[in-house]
Design an enzyme around this catalytic site. Structure first.
Site, PDB file in Angstrom:
ATOM      1  N   GLY A 139     -43.471   7.663 -26.096  1.00 48.07           N
ATOM      2  CA  GLY A 139     -44.097   6.903 -25.029  1.00 48.07           C
ATOM      3  C   GLY A 139     -44.018   5.269 -25.435  1.00 48.07           C
ATOM      4  N   GLN A 186     -45.584  -3.326 -25.995  1.00 45.84           N
ATOM      5  CA  GLN A 186     -44.861  -3.193 -27.377  1.00 45.84           C
ATOM      6  C   GLN A 186     -43.798  -4.168 -27.204  1.00 45.84           C
ATOM      7  OE1 GLN A 186     -45.955   1.148 -27.108  1.00 45.84           O
ATOM      8  NE2 GLN A 186     -46.208   0.672 -29.206  1.00 45.84           N
ATOM      9  N   CYS A 223     -47.761   5.506 -33.991  1.00 43.24           N
ATOM     10  CA  CYS A 223     -47.571   4.528 -32.901  1.00 43.24           C
ATOM     11  C   CYS A 223     -46.468   3.694 -33.571  1.00 43.24           C
ATOM     12  CB  CYS A 223     -48.674   3.555 -32.997  1.00 43.24           C
ATOM     13  SG  CYS A 223     -48.608   2.237 -31.747  1.00 43.24           S
ATOM     14  N   LEU A 224     -45.593   3.284 -32.448  1.00 40.98           N
ATOM     15  CA  LEU A 224     -44.377   2.617 -32.930  1.00 40.98           C
ATOM     16  C   LEU A 224     -44.593   0.946 -33.298  1.00 40.98           C
ATOM     17  CD1 LEU A 224     -41.937   3.621 -30.124  1.00 40.98           C
ATOM     18  CD2 LEU A 224     -41.882   4.191 -32.638  1.00 40.98           C
ATOM     19  N   HIS A 254     -53.158   7.259 -25.080  1.00 42.46           N
ATOM     20  CA  HIS A 254     -52.611   6.213 -26.259  1.00 42.46           C
ATOM     21  C   HIS A 254     -52.066   4.915 -25.413  1.00 42.46           C
ATOM     22  CE1 HIS A 254     -50.489   5.609 -30.321  1.00 42.46           C
ATOM     23  NE2 HIS A 254     -49.886   4.877 -29.309  1.00 42.46           N
ATOM     24  N   GLU A 255     -51.236   5.354 -24.419  1.00 38.86           N
ATOM     25  CA  GLU A 255     -50.401   4.148 -23.601  1.00 38.86           C
ATOM     26  C   GLU A 255     -51.379   3.525 -22.821  1.00 38.86           C
ATOM     27  OE1 GLU A 255     -47.843   3.759 -25.009  1.00 38.86           O
ATOM     28  OE2 GLU A 255     -47.169   5.840 -25.815  1.00 38.86           O
ATOM     29  N   HIS A 305     -53.165   0.783 -24.923  1.00 38.12           N
ATOM     30  CA  HIS A 305     -52.025  -0.277 -25.135  1.00 38.12           C
ATOM     31  C   HIS A 305     -52.206  -1.187 -23.999  1.00 38.12           C
ATOM     32  CE1 HIS A 305     -49.901   0.508 -28.811  1.00 38.12           C
ATOM     33  NE2 HIS A 305     -49.375   1.490 -28.539  1.00 38.12           N
TER      34      HIS A 305
HETATM   35  O1  GNR Z   1     -43.978   8.123 -30.438  1.00 34.09           O
HETATM   36  C1  GNR Z   1     -45.109   8.322 -30.479  1.00 34.09           C
HETATM   37  N1  GNR Z   1     -45.712   9.394 -30.614  1.00 34.09           N
HETATM   38  C2  GNR Z   1     -46.829   9.671 -30.392  1.00 34.09           C
HETATM   39  C3  GNR Z   1     -47.596  10.937 -31.084  1.00 34.09           C
HETATM   40  C4  GNR Z   1     -48.915  11.044 -31.011  1.00 34.09           C
HETATM   41  C5  GNR Z   1     -49.927  10.530 -30.046  1.00 34.09           C
HETATM   42  C6  GNR Z   1     -49.049   9.331 -29.441  1.00 34.09           C
HETATM   43  C7  GNR Z   1     -47.788   8.936 -29.697  1.00 34.09           C
HETATM   44  S1  GNR Z   1     -47.127   7.630 -28.863  1.00 34.09           S
HETATM   45  C8  GNR Z   1     -46.039   7.140 -29.969  1.00 34.09           C
HETATM   46  C9  GNR Z   1     -45.270   5.947 -29.351  1.00 34.09           C
HETATM   47  C10 GNR Z   1     -45.966   4.810 -29.116  1.00 34.09           C
HETATM   48  O2  GNR Z   1     -46.389   3.800 -30.176  1.00 34.09           O
HETATM   49  N2  GNR Z   1     -46.453   4.515 -27.796  1.00 34.09           N
HETATM   50  O3  GNR Z   1     -47.342   3.436 -27.515  1.00 34.09           O
HETATM   51 NI    NI Z   2     -48.236   3.202 -29.722  1.00 33.49          NI
END
Ligand code: GNR
Ligand code: NI
Length: 186
Positions: A46, A51, A94-95, A136-137, A140
């Protein structure tokens, strides 16, 4: 189509509340293309526009297994309109917080309202990894990171590590008020 740099904590932009997308035009579609290129290259499942430094309520997502056909999804102006009382726990990453993983509890299922890339209103009820990743997104988009859902002790440790790394890498590092007080005054 370009792979863009992903912002890393303690970058302050990651704490912005992103703005509603007003028009879905060629520029926005080009941004979506950049987001997919950046997300797949990372690799991640995601990506929120902030980001890559664009404070818009825009998400790309693909939770397909790595050996399965791609399932690219775009969410514009997403809103959680329902969340289950039942929760589930996933180890999240999270990236924008590279190589740090921790378990997070969230509602197991959510119903999300959003616009698709054609500007059409859509609703999706998600569970499992899709539900976790969507939440999660959407966090953000509101300047919230998954470390905000873990203990303060763990969060402080992570922030300290990344602030130190940013300080050492110099130039592009955090602004002065992101730095810890010096231990060596005088
Ligand atoms: O790549 C991602 N893997 C992930 C694994 C578990 C829960 C959420 C994520 S999102 C993350 C990519 C990211 O930072 N998205 O904002
Ligand atoms: Ni993230």
């Amino acid at each position: 189509m370009a792979i863009r740099d992903i912002l890393i904590i303690p970058e302050k932009k990651l704490r912005l509340k992103s703005e509603l997308v007003k028009t879905i035009d060629a520029r926005l579609r080009a941004l979506v293309d950049d987001m997919f290129a950046t997300m797949y290259e990372a690799p991640g499942i995601g990506l929120a526009a902030i980001q890559i430094g664009e404070p818009l309520r825009l998400i790309t997502l693909d939770v397909a297994g790595k050996d399965d056909p791609k399932e690219p999804r775009v969410f514009i102006n997403p809103e959680i309109v329902w969340a289950s009382d039942e929760t589930s726990t996933y180890e999240e990453g999270c990236l924008s917080i590279p190589e740090y993983y921790e378990e997070v509890d969230r509602p197991a299922s959510v119903k999300v309202k959003f616009l698709d890339i054609d500007g059409k209103e859509q609703e999706l009820t998600a569970d499992g990894l899709l539900s976790t990743c969507l939440q999660h997104e959407i966090d953000h988009l509101n300047g919230v990171l998954f470390i905000d859902h873990i203990s303060k002790l763990k969060r402080d440790m992570v922030m300290k590590k990344f602030k130190k790394a940013a300080r050492k890498s110099g130039g592009d590092g955090p602004l002065a008020d992101d730095k810890e007080p010096s231990h060596h005054i005088g």
